[in-house]
Design an enzyme around this catalytic site. Structure first.
Site, short mmCIF file in Angstrom:
data_model
loop_
_atom_site.label_atom_id
_atom_site.label_comp_id
_atom_site.label_asym_id
_atom_site.label_seq_id
_atom_site.Cartn_x
_atom_site.Cartn_y
_atom_site.Cartn_z
N ARG A 81 2.57 -9.95 -8.14
CA ARG A 81 2.47 -9.36 -6.80
C ARG A 81 1.07 -8.79 -6.66
NH1 ARG A 81 1.84 -7.07 -2.50
NH2 ARG A 81 3.45 -6.23 -1.14
N GLU A 89 6.36 -11.44 5.59
CA GLU A 89 7.41 -12.17 4.87
C GLU A 89 7.60 -13.55 5.49
OE1 GLU A 89 8.79 -10.86 2.08
OE2 GLU A 89 7.36 -9.26 2.50
N ARG A 132 7.87 -7.56 -11.37
CA ARG A 132 6.73 -8.43 -11.07
C ARG A 132 5.49 -7.79 -11.67
NH1 ARG A 132 7.50 -8.58 -4.62
NH2 ARG A 132 7.34 -6.36 -5.11
#
Length: 190
Positions: A81, A89, A132
């Protein structure tokens, strides 16, 4: 004659077993491992990925959206990320709705990174609550991708302490993008 025949058969079986054991040990000890690694036509070998990882580079295998992708370092694959930015999104989720300019942001990141090497720079925290990896991303030509996303209006500033190393830079780039009505900032008013 029967003894000679039995001896020949046993010799052949023993020879076959020796060849089979040697072939198997080649795989175990890595002699044939290089052949396996180089057989991947979809990208660099595992050995190359491991070598480049030690130099600070990861191989991007798949782009999720404008601020997240998958890296393969030769021994593991994981999501990364981008620190300090938030791209729209690409699909609805439990927490966020699909956003304006999402496909453009994803495509920009995909054309710059997918099936290519990127350098990762870490900040104070190395992972988020979703497991992440968190990183600043640099292309092989030196382009600071996190900054480029904000500068071109593909993402907005979204920093979370303690990972705030480039917050001033990102804020200035966002102000310039907004004033120039680039990307997200060019959204028509309704």
């Amino acid at each position: 004659m029967k003894k000679l025949y039995t001896f020949t058969i046993l010799s052949l079986l023993l020879g076959y077993l020796c060849i089979a054991c040697q072939s198997q040990s080649d795989y175990i000890y890595g002699v044939k491992d290089e052949i396996y690694q180089n057989a991947d036509e979809n990208g660099p070998s595992r050995a190359e990925k491991e070598r480049r990882w030690k130099e600070g580079f990861g191989y991007v295998t798949k782009v999720i959206d404008g601020d997240t992708f998958w890296i393969d370092n030769g021994s593991a694959s994981f999501k990364v990320r981008f620190i300090g930015v938030d791209a729209p999104e690409t699909r609805n989720s439990r927490w966020k709705e699909k956003g304006y300019y999402a496909q453009e942001a994803k495509e920009y990141v995909r054309t710059k990174t997918e099936h290519r090497w990127v350098r990762l720079e870490f900040d104070v925290q190395s992972a988020d609550r979703y497991k992440r990896r968190l990183a600043y991303i640099y292309l092989e030509d030196g382009t600071f991708l996190n900054a480029a996303l904000v500068a071109q209006g593909y993402a907005v500033v979204d920093t979370y302490p303690p990972n705030v190393k480039y917050v001033e830079l990102f804020t200035e780039l966002q102000n310039q993008a907004r004033e120039s009505k680039r990307g997200l900032w060019a959204k028509p008013t309704e």
